[in-house]
Structure formats: structure tokens, C-alpha cells
Design a protein around this motif. Structure first.
Motif, mmCIF file in Angstrom:
data_model
loop_
_atom_site.group_PDB
_atom_site.id
_atom_site.type_symbol
_atom_site.label_atom_id
_atom_site.label_comp_id
_atom_site.label_asym_id
_atom_site.label_seq_id
_atom_site.Cartn_x
_atom_site.Cartn_y
_atom_site.Cartn_z
ATOM 1 N N ALA A 28 52.843 -56.781 7.391
ATOM 2 C CA ALA A 28 52.891 -57.068 6.056
ATOM 3 C C ALA A 28 51.205 -58.165 6.606
ATOM 4 N N HIS A 29 50.320 -58.068 5.863
ATOM 5 C CA HIS A 29 49.369 -59.346 6.250
ATOM 6 C C HIS A 29 48.842 -59.499 4.903
ATOM 7 N N GLY A 30 48.387 -60.504 4.193
ATOM 8 C CA GLY A 30 47.401 -61.247 2.833
ATOM 9 C C GLY A 30 46.218 -61.346 3.892
ATOM 10 N N ASP A 31 45.446 -60.753 3.152
ATOM 11 C CA ASP A 31 43.837 -60.477 2.922
ATOM 12 C C ASP A 31 43.214 -61.817 3.113
ATOM 13 N N GLY A 62 44.499 -60.419 -1.967
ATOM 14 C CA GLY A 62 44.159 -61.214 -2.682
ATOM 15 C C GLY A 62 45.650 -62.352 -2.438
ATOM 16 N N ARG A 63 46.299 -61.723 -1.681
ATOM 17 C CA ARG A 63 47.372 -62.640 -0.645
ATOM 18 C C ARG A 63 47.350 -63.546 0.196
ATOM 19 N N ASN A 64 47.971 -65.107 0.519
ATOM 20 C CA ASN A 64 47.791 -65.435 1.035
ATOM 21 C C ASN A 64 48.601 -65.901 2.461
ATOM 22 N N HIS A 65 49.122 -66.307 3.096
ATOM 23 C CA HIS A 65 50.101 -66.264 4.069
ATOM 24 C C HIS A 65 51.670 -65.971 3.625
ATOM 25 N N GLY A 66 51.986 -66.777 2.917
ATOM 26 C CA GLY A 66 53.766 -66.688 1.679
ATOM 27 C C GLY A 66 53.602 -65.834 0.716
ATOM 28 N N PHE A 67 53.130 -64.540 0.638
ATOM 29 C CA PHE A 67 54.271 -63.157 -0.246
ATOM 30 C C PHE A 67 55.497 -62.401 -0.035
ATOM 31 N N GLU A 70 56.356 -61.008 -3.585
ATOM 32 C CA GLU A 70 56.112 -60.432 -4.079
ATOM 33 C C GLU A 70 56.436 -59.107 -4.680
ATOM 34 N N PRO A 71 57.142 -58.343 -5.821
ATOM 35 C CA PRO A 71 57.771 -57.159 -6.082
ATOM 36 C C PRO A 71 57.316 -56.421 -5.310
ATOM 37 N N TYR A 72 56.430 -55.731 -4.835
ATOM 38 C CA TYR A 72 55.863 -54.679 -4.286
ATOM 39 C C TYR A 72 56.246 -54.642 -3.021
ATOM 40 N N PHE A 73 56.052 -56.298 -2.579
ATOM 41 C CA PHE A 73 56.410 -56.116 -0.661
ATOM 42 C C PHE A 73 57.365 -56.377 -0.722
ATOM 43 N N VAL A 74 58.484 -56.955 -1.857
ATOM 44 C CA VAL A 74 60.129 -56.735 -1.823
ATOM 45 C C VAL A 74 60.916 -55.834 -1.898
ATOM 46 N N ARG A 75 60.146 -54.503 -2.826
ATOM 47 C CA ARG A 75 60.597 -53.340 -2.363
ATOM 48 C C ARG A 75 59.919 -52.286 -1.459
ATOM 49 N N ARG A 76 59.235 -52.752 -0.923
ATOM 50 C CA ARG A 76 58.952 -51.575 0.237
ATOM 51 C C ARG A 76 59.786 -52.324 1.748
ATOM 52 N N ARG A 77 60.167 -54.136 1.184
ATOM 53 C CA ARG A 77 61.068 -54.603 3.293
ATOM 54 C C ARG A 77 62.109 -54.184 2.403
ATOM 55 N N TRP A 78 62.316 -53.423 1.255
ATOM 56 C CA TRP A 78 63.843 -52.890 1.289
ATOM 57 C C TRP A 78 64.166 -51.774 2.235
#
Length: 80
Positions: A28-31, A62-67, A70-78
């Protein structure tokens, strides 16, 4: 670590050891990341493809290094 990086950094890099990575892989990478440039993740993606590894790759607009919260990323990380 400064530039240019030393040999030990290259030897430990995920793209250098992509063929050894196992399990479910999520990149995962913030653009807007100003710490790690997006081409670094693209280099890892290329190495994983060459190593015939399965992975998921998410670009967070629209995200930097620390996201990490973020609810979407938390859900995907699960899933990983």
C-alpha cells in the motif's frame, strides 16, 4: 539513510528478496508520500511479478506516508 544508500540497505530491501517473500502480500502506498517515492513500490511490484508471487497493491490517493488508521486501509489490512 542518506543518498547514496550503502550495500547493506540494498541487500535487505524487499525488492531484492522478493523471491523469498511468502504468504499473503499487501503493498500500500500513498500517492503523496514524501518519505518513500511511489517508484520504490513500483520496483517492488516488478520484482514480485518477476518472482511469480501473488500480491495486492493499493494506491491511496491524496494520502501521505502514514495512513494506517484510514478506514478503507484498516478493512483491507484485516484480510492480511
Amino acid at each position: 539513510m542518506g543518498w547514496p544508500v550503502e550495500e547493506h540497505y540494498e541487500a535487505q530491501s524487499n525488492y531484492t528478496i522478493a523471491h523469498q517473500l511468502e504468504g499473503k502480500l499487501l503493498i500500500a502506498h500513498g500517492d503523496l508520500d514524501d518519505n518513500v517515492p511511489l517508484p520504490a513500490s513500483i520496483k517492488l511490484v516488478d520484482a514480485l511479478i518477476k518472482a511469480d508471487k501473488d500480491f495486492d497493491f493499493i494506491v491511496m490517493p491524496g494520502r501521505n506516508h502514514g495512513f494506517g488508521n484510514e478506514p478503507y486501509f484498516v478493512r483491507r489490512r484485516w484480510d492480511f
